[in-house]
Design a protein around this motif. Structure first.
Motif, PDB file in Angstrom:
ATOM      1  N   ALA A   1      12.055  -8.272 -17.927  1.00 27.90           N
ATOM      2  CA  ALA A   1      12.317  -7.627 -19.217  1.00 27.90           C
ATOM      3  C   ALA A   1      11.257  -6.579 -19.540  1.00 27.90           C
ATOM      4  O   ALA A   1      11.505  -5.646 -20.300  1.00 27.90           O
ATOM      5  CB  ALA A   1      12.371  -8.667 -20.323  1.00 27.90           C
ATOM      6  N   SER A   2      10.073  -6.728 -18.954  1.00 31.77           N
ATOM      7  CA  SER A   2       8.991  -5.761 -19.190  1.00 31.77           C
ATOM      8  C   SER A   2       9.084  -4.576 -18.241  1.00 31.77           C
ATOM      9  O   SER A   2       8.223  -3.692 -18.257  1.00 31.77           O
ATOM     10  CB  SER A   2       7.627  -6.446 -19.042  1.00 31.77           C
ATOM     11  OG  SER A   2       7.425  -6.880 -17.713  1.00 31.77           O
ATOM     12  N   LEU A   3      10.124  -4.551 -17.398  1.00 37.39           N
ATOM     13  CA  LEU A   3      10.309  -3.469 -16.431  1.00 37.39           C
ATOM     14  C   LEU A   3      11.706  -2.858 -16.575  1.00 37.39           C
ATOM     15  O   LEU A   3      12.524  -2.919 -15.660  1.00 37.39           O
ATOM     16  CB  LEU A   3      10.123  -4.003 -15.004  1.00 37.39           C
ATOM     17  CG  LEU A   3       8.714  -4.445 -14.610  1.00 37.39           C
ATOM     18  CD1 LEU A   3       8.762  -5.243 -13.308  1.00 37.39           C
ATOM     19  CD2 LEU A   3       7.792  -3.242 -14.482  1.00 37.39           C
ATOM     20  N   PRO A   4      12.012  -2.251 -17.722  1.00 35.91           N
ATOM     21  CA  PRO A   4      13.328  -1.617 -17.864  1.00 35.91           C
ATOM     22  C   PRO A   4      13.488  -0.502 -16.845  1.00 35.91           C
ATOM     23  O   PRO A   4      12.507   0.113 -16.414  1.00 35.91           O
ATOM     24  CB  PRO A   4      13.304  -1.078 -19.293  1.00 35.91           C
ATOM     25  CG  PRO A   4      11.857  -0.947 -19.644  1.00 35.91           C
ATOM     26  CD  PRO A   4      11.175  -2.059 -18.921  1.00 35.91           C
ATOM     27  N   SER A   5      14.719  -0.223 -16.460  1.00 36.48           N
ATOM     28  CA  SER A   5      14.967   0.741 -15.387  1.00 36.48           C
ATOM     29  C   SER A   5      14.442   2.125 -15.719  1.00 36.48           C
ATOM     30  O   SER A   5      14.017   2.870 -14.834  1.00 36.48           O
ATOM     31  CB  SER A   5      16.473   0.806 -15.093  1.00 36.48           C
ATOM     32  OG  SER A   5      17.193   1.243 -16.234  1.00 36.48           O
ATOM     33  N   TYR A   6      14.446   2.508 -17.006  1.00 33.54           N
ATOM     34  CA  TYR A   6      13.998   3.859 -17.348  1.00 33.54           C
ATOM     35  C   TYR A   6      12.484   4.041 -17.201  1.00 33.54           C
ATOM     36  O   TYR A   6      11.986   5.158 -17.253  1.00 33.54           O
ATOM     37  CB  TYR A   6      14.444   4.247 -18.764  1.00 33.54           C
ATOM     38  CG  TYR A   6      13.994   3.312 -19.867  1.00 33.54           C
ATOM     39  CD1 TYR A   6      12.696   3.351 -20.360  1.00 33.54           C
ATOM     40  CD2 TYR A   6      14.882   2.402 -20.427  1.00 33.54           C
ATOM     41  CE1 TYR A   6      12.292   2.494 -21.373  1.00 33.54           C
ATOM     42  CE2 TYR A   6      14.494   1.547 -21.441  1.00 33.54           C
ATOM     43  CZ  TYR A   6      13.196   1.604 -21.914  1.00 33.54           C
ATOM     44  OH  TYR A   6      12.799   0.756 -22.927  1.00 33.54           O
ATOM     45  N   SER A   7      11.752   2.940 -17.014  1.00 37.70           N
ATOM     46  CA  SER A   7      10.304   3.041 -16.802  1.00 37.70           C
ATOM     47  C   SER A   7       9.910   2.857 -15.337  1.00 37.70           C
ATOM     48  O   SER A   7       8.789   3.195 -14.944  1.00 37.70           O
ATOM     49  CB  SER A   7       9.572   1.987 -17.645  1.00 37.70           C
ATOM     50  OG  SER A   7       9.791   0.682 -17.120  1.00 37.70           O
ATOM     51  N   LEU A   8      10.838   2.335 -14.537  1.00 38.48           N
ATOM     52  CA  LEU A   8      10.496   1.951 -13.171  1.00 38.48           C
ATOM     53  C   LEU A   8      10.175   3.151 -12.285  1.00 38.48           C
ATOM     54  O   LEU A   8       9.263   3.108 -11.456  1.00 38.48           O
ATOM     55  CB  LEU A   8      11.643   1.140 -12.561  1.00 38.48           C
ATOM     56  CG  LEU A   8      11.351   0.513 -11.193  1.00 38.48           C
ATOM     57  CD1 LEU A   8      10.267  -0.550 -11.315  1.00 38.48           C
ATOM     58  CD2 LEU A   8      12.631  -0.113 -10.623  1.00 38.48           C
ATOM     59  N   GLN A   9      10.929   4.230 -12.447  1.00 32.70           N
ATOM     60  CA  GLN A   9      10.734   5.405 -11.608  1.00 32.70           C
ATOM     61  C   GLN A   9       9.322   5.977 -11.789  1.00 32.70           C
ATOM     62  O   GLN A   9       8.616   6.264 -10.821  1.00 32.70           O
ATOM     63  CB  GLN A   9      11.783   6.460 -11.949  1.00 32.70           C
ATOM     64  CG  GLN A   9      11.902   7.588 -10.948  1.00 32.70           C
ATOM     65  CD  GLN A   9      13.121   8.466 -11.232  1.00 32.70           C
ATOM     66  OE1 GLN A   9      13.529   8.627 -12.378  1.00 32.70           O
ATOM     67  NE2 GLN A   9      13.704   9.020 -10.196  1.00 32.70           N
TER      68      GLN A   9
ATOM     69  N   ALA B   1       0.656  -0.894 -30.814  1.00 33.43           N
ATOM     70  CA  ALA B   1       1.281  -0.547 -29.538  1.00 33.43           C
ATOM     71  C   ALA B   1       2.792  -0.723 -29.599  1.00 33.43           C
ATOM     72  O   ALA B   1       3.556   0.144 -29.148  1.00 33.43           O
ATOM     73  CB  ALA B   1       0.685  -1.397 -28.419  1.00 33.43           C
ATOM     74  N   VAL B   2       3.254  -1.827 -30.166  1.00 33.57           N
ATOM     75  CA  VAL B   2       4.695  -2.082 -30.258  1.00 33.57           C
ATOM     76  C   VAL B   2       5.370  -1.043 -31.145  1.00 33.57           C
ATOM     77  O   VAL B   2       6.405  -0.461 -30.781  1.00 33.57           O
ATOM     78  CB  VAL B   2       4.959  -3.501 -30.796  1.00 33.57           C
ATOM     79  CG1 VAL B   2       6.443  -3.689 -31.114  1.00 33.57           C
ATOM     80  CG2 VAL B   2       4.502  -4.552 -29.785  1.00 33.57           C
ATOM     81  N   ALA B   3       4.783  -0.769 -32.304  1.00 33.59           N
ATOM     82  CA  ALA B   3       5.399   0.166 -33.245  1.00 33.59           C
ATOM     83  C   ALA B   3       5.390   1.591 -32.707  1.00 33.59           C
ATOM     84  O   ALA B   3       6.351   2.344 -32.922  1.00 33.59           O
ATOM     85  CB  ALA B   3       4.660   0.108 -34.580  1.00 33.59           C
ATOM     86  N   THR B   4       4.330   1.968 -32.016  1.00 33.68           N
ATOM     87  CA  THR B   4       4.198   3.351 -31.552  1.00 33.68           C
ATOM     88  C   THR B   4       5.004   3.609 -30.288  1.00 33.68           C
ATOM     89  O   THR B   4       5.676   4.638 -30.158  1.00 33.68           O
ATOM     90  CB  THR B   4       2.718   3.689 -31.297  1.00 33.68           C
ATOM     91  OG1 THR B   4       1.957   3.412 -32.481  1.00 33.68           O
ATOM     92  CG2 THR B   4       2.543   5.156 -30.919  1.00 33.68           C
ATOM     93  N   GLU B   5       4.936   2.666 -29.342  1.00 33.70           N
ATOM     94  CA  GLU B   5       5.567   2.874 -28.036  1.00 33.70           C
ATOM     95  C   GLU B   5       6.980   2.324 -27.962  1.00 33.70           C
ATOM     96  O   GLU B   5       7.782   2.782 -27.141  1.00 33.70           O
ATOM     97  CB  GLU B   5       4.736   2.215 -26.941  1.00 33.70           C
ATOM     98  CG  GLU B   5       3.299   2.691 -26.841  1.00 33.70           C
ATOM     99  CD  GLU B   5       2.529   1.871 -25.833  1.00 33.70           C
ATOM    100  OE1 GLU B   5       3.028   1.681 -24.697  1.00 33.70           O
ATOM    101  OE2 GLU B   5       1.428   1.408 -26.160  1.00 33.70           O
ATOM    102  N   GLY B   6       7.254   1.297 -28.755  1.00 36.03           N
ATOM    103  CA  GLY B   6       8.547   0.641 -28.640  1.00 36.03           C
ATOM    104  C   GLY B   6       8.654  -0.217 -27.407  1.00 36.03           C
ATOM    105  O   GLY B   6       9.725  -0.328 -26.800  1.00 36.03           O
ATOM    106  N   ILE B   7       7.545  -0.835 -27.003  1.00 35.98           N
ATOM    107  CA  ILE B   7       7.539  -1.688 -25.819  1.00 35.98           C
ATOM    108  C   ILE B   7       7.757  -3.143 -26.209  1.00 35.98           C
ATOM    109  O   ILE B   7       7.705  -3.509 -27.381  1.00 35.98           O
ATOM    110  CB  ILE B   7       6.231  -1.545 -25.013  1.00 35.98           C
ATOM    111  CG1 ILE B   7       5.012  -1.893 -25.882  1.00 35.98           C
ATOM    112  CG2 ILE B   7       6.110  -0.148 -24.447  1.00 35.98           C
ATOM    113  CD1 ILE B   7       3.692  -1.881 -25.126  1.00 35.98           C
TER     114      ILE B   7
END
Length: 621
Positions: A437-445, A539-545
């Motif tokens: 869940a911490s590795l969504p596809s849009y971040s993997l590349q 971090a959560v509010a700013t990045e949306g992670i």
């Protein structure tokens, strides 16, 4: 991230064994040799005894680089680091002696490349000494044999993390002698753990105790290490796999010995550390920053220099981070609106993406298999474009491996491991699949390009040289290494990788935003008194992670203060130098030449990187 050490494969000449206590004699010998006009020694030759002295201070790092006893004529494979208070004092004196020896080297016969290498080594050794000259607690030459650690034991660093990591992944077992050396290392673990417990208690007595949540995380990791039957522990199963691969005679008996040692030595030593941590836990506070520690503010400033190659104040870096957050957020806002995400803050819209099932890999064997396949595809995509951007290309493929399940929970995301000194182990991109869940596809590349090509792996291979000493690799610049890898993410966009993929480009910008947030929260906690919770919320509010990702990241910065600053500080310096080169050279500017000049000497400290590029521009203009 993490083990992003650029490797330089060398063949060290065998010389007489020495101890750091003989540094004065070694220094005199080096001076005598270089003072003889008839003797022209290379830098590699001149630092052979210094290299040996370093590995005697940190024997495990020799295993990381694949350095054998024979290659340095010293018994390092039969040793473990002495973490005791007296061992720490010895290590600090030894590092100071190494700097003295480096300063005694005659540079008159060195090539330009060797002079740059020597300056880089000395700069990083000085940086490593700065925290140790400021406080009498913590561990010098800690994480990866380079970083200063304020807490000798934490959930990411220390003997309990380092030992299983290199034993399982990096300790070569190809014959009976190496198998026996492996067993010998296992048998020594309790003694080494005893020294670590002594250091933990010593520092606790002077008020240096990790935050309560760090101790709790560490205890959870330790309990996981002893949760399986000894014969099923990775220290045994990985050993058995190596024996079987090498077809070592008597493997069954050797495996049985390993299982017995894990049960009677390794597990017992782990329980000793558990007991010691439980004893100091009631004295721990919840404060995240090192500002509360003795001389904490001064220590943090030295860590900014050590790991960020910067003389900026913590407040300056905090303000820089806020400015970068605002700039990147504005760019993300425009892209998100283009693809239909218009409501809420950028962080809130990224939370929507984060919870969209189409971008999540199932936390199942099938989902993890698909994730690894996508990494392979992304790497192939960028590799095809490298010739247009680099004159020199990596001649070694990168290996891609999942972190073993036994260590995945305590591993920080993903990291790159340098190839071994003897060439037997490839440079490796390790990725923790503990929580997909911490590795969504849009971040993997973007993560892939950071760790492999054109990031850490390309930087490592381009910097390889048989002519330069291994210390050029050991004492690498965190800011240059991580700064390049962050710059590589931006470079992938310039290559056109994301031209038809706005969602993944948003992921790339989120990754850059993440590094800008680090400037804010690292300084926030360690210089401005921010709590762990305030940093996580920001971090959560700013990045949306994901909440779990933010928590793991913030807790990482707690125990590695200053390290996370290197990414943005290094990237911004590289961008600055590139813009200067374009202005100076005009039509003569060639991006391939710029990249080659930047990388050819490895991860140089930022001031030396700037000096080198300026000198090149003077001749190239």
């Amino acid at each position: 991230m993490k083990k992003i050490i650029p490797a330089i494969i060398i063949s060290l000449l065998a010389t007489a064994c020495s101890d750091p206590s003989t540094a004065d004699n070694n220094s005199k010998t080096a001076s005598d040799q270089t003072g003889n006009s008839a003797t022209k020694l290379s830098l590699k030759q001149q630092v052979e005894s210094i290299t040996r002295d370093y590995f005697l201070l940190r024997p495990e790092i020799a295993t990381y680089y694949g350095v054998s006893d024979a290659s340095i004529n010293a018994k390092v494979m039969s040793k473990l680091t002495d973490y005791s208070p007296s061992g720490e004092t010895h290590r600090r004196k030894g590092l100071k002696a190494i700097l003295s020896q480096l300063n005694s080297i005659d540079t008159s016969s060195l090539s330009d490349s060797e002079k740059i290498s020597l300056s880089a080594i000395k700069s990083e050794v000085k940086g490593a000494l700065l925290p140790a000259q400021t406080v009498n607690y913590g561990t010098v030459l800690g994480e990866y044999g380079v970083w200063f650690l304020p807490y000798s034991v934490n959930h990411l660093s220390g003997l309990q993390i380092e030992f299983p990591g290199y034993m399982e992944d990096k300790f070569a077992v190809t014959n009976t002698d190496e198998a026996n050396a492996y067993l010998n290392r296992l048998s020594m673990y309790p003694a080494a753990m005893g020294t670590l417990v002594d250091k933990l208690n010593h520092d606790a007595d002077i008020g240096v105790i990790p935050p309560d949540f760090v101790i709790d995380n560490t205890l959870r990791g330790l309990q996981a290490q002893i949760s399986s039957p000894a014969n099923m522990h990775p220290l045994v199963t990985s050993f058995g796999a190596k024996l079987n691969t090498a077809k070592v005679a008597g493997s069954d008996a050797l495996i049985s010995s390993a299982a017995e040692l894990v049960e009677t030595k390794y597990y017992a030593a782990t329980r000793q550390l558990i007991n010691a941590l439980e004893a100091v836990r009631p004295k721990a506070t919840h404060e995240a920053g090192i500002g509360r520690l003795p001389q904490g503010a001064k220590l943090y400033q030295t860590l900014i220099q050590h790991l960020g190659n910067s003389t900026k104040t913590a407040d300056d870096i905090h303000q820089l981070g806020l400015a970068e957050v605002a700039r990147i957020t504005l760019e993300m806002d425009g892209l998100l609106k283009e693809v239909g995400y218009v409501d809420g803050t950028v962080g809130e819209r990224m939370q929507v993406l984060l919870n969209d099932p189409q971008y999540l890999y199932p936390n199942t064997p099938e989902g993890k298999q698909q994730l690894m396949a996508d990494i392979d595809a992304d790497l192939a995509l960028v590799d095809a474009k490298l010739p247009d951007w680099f004159g020199r290309l990596p001649d070694q493929d990168v290996a891609i491996e999942a972190v073993p399940d036994s260590r995945a929970a305590s591993t920080s995301g993903a990291f790159y491991d340098a190839p071994s000194q003897d060439g037997s182990r490839k440079g490796t991109f390790w990725i923790s699949l503990y929580d997909t869940a911490s590795l969504p596809s849009y971040s993997l590349q973007t993560l892939t390009y950071h760790e492999t090509n054109p990031g850490h792996h390309l930087q490592t291979i381009i910097g390889l040289s048989d002519e330069l000493p291994l210390l050029s690799t050991v004492f690498y610049s965190n800011a240059a290494g991580e700064g390049w890898a962050l710059y590589a993410e931006r470079l992938a966009a310039e290559m056109g990788i994301y031209a038809n993929d706005p969602i993944d480009n948003i992921g790339r910008l989120q990754s850059e935003l993440h590094r800008a947030v680090r400037l804010v929260v690292d300084t926030g906690m360690h210089a401005k008194g921010w709590s762990r919770e305030k940093a996580i919320d920001y971090a959560v509010a700013t990045e949306g992670i994901h909440q779990s990702e933010a928590t793991a990241e913030i807790e990482r910065y707690t125990v590695w203060p200053g390290q996370a600053l290197g990414y943005k500080l290094g990237e911004l310096k590289i961008i600055e130098l590139r813009e200067k080169a374009k202005q100076v050279l005009g039509d003569k500017f060639d991006i391939k030449v710029f990249h080659d000049r930047l990388l050819e000497n490895g991860a140089l400290p930022l001031d030396l990187m700037e000096q080198k590029i300026n000198q090149w521009l003077e001749t190239a203009a």
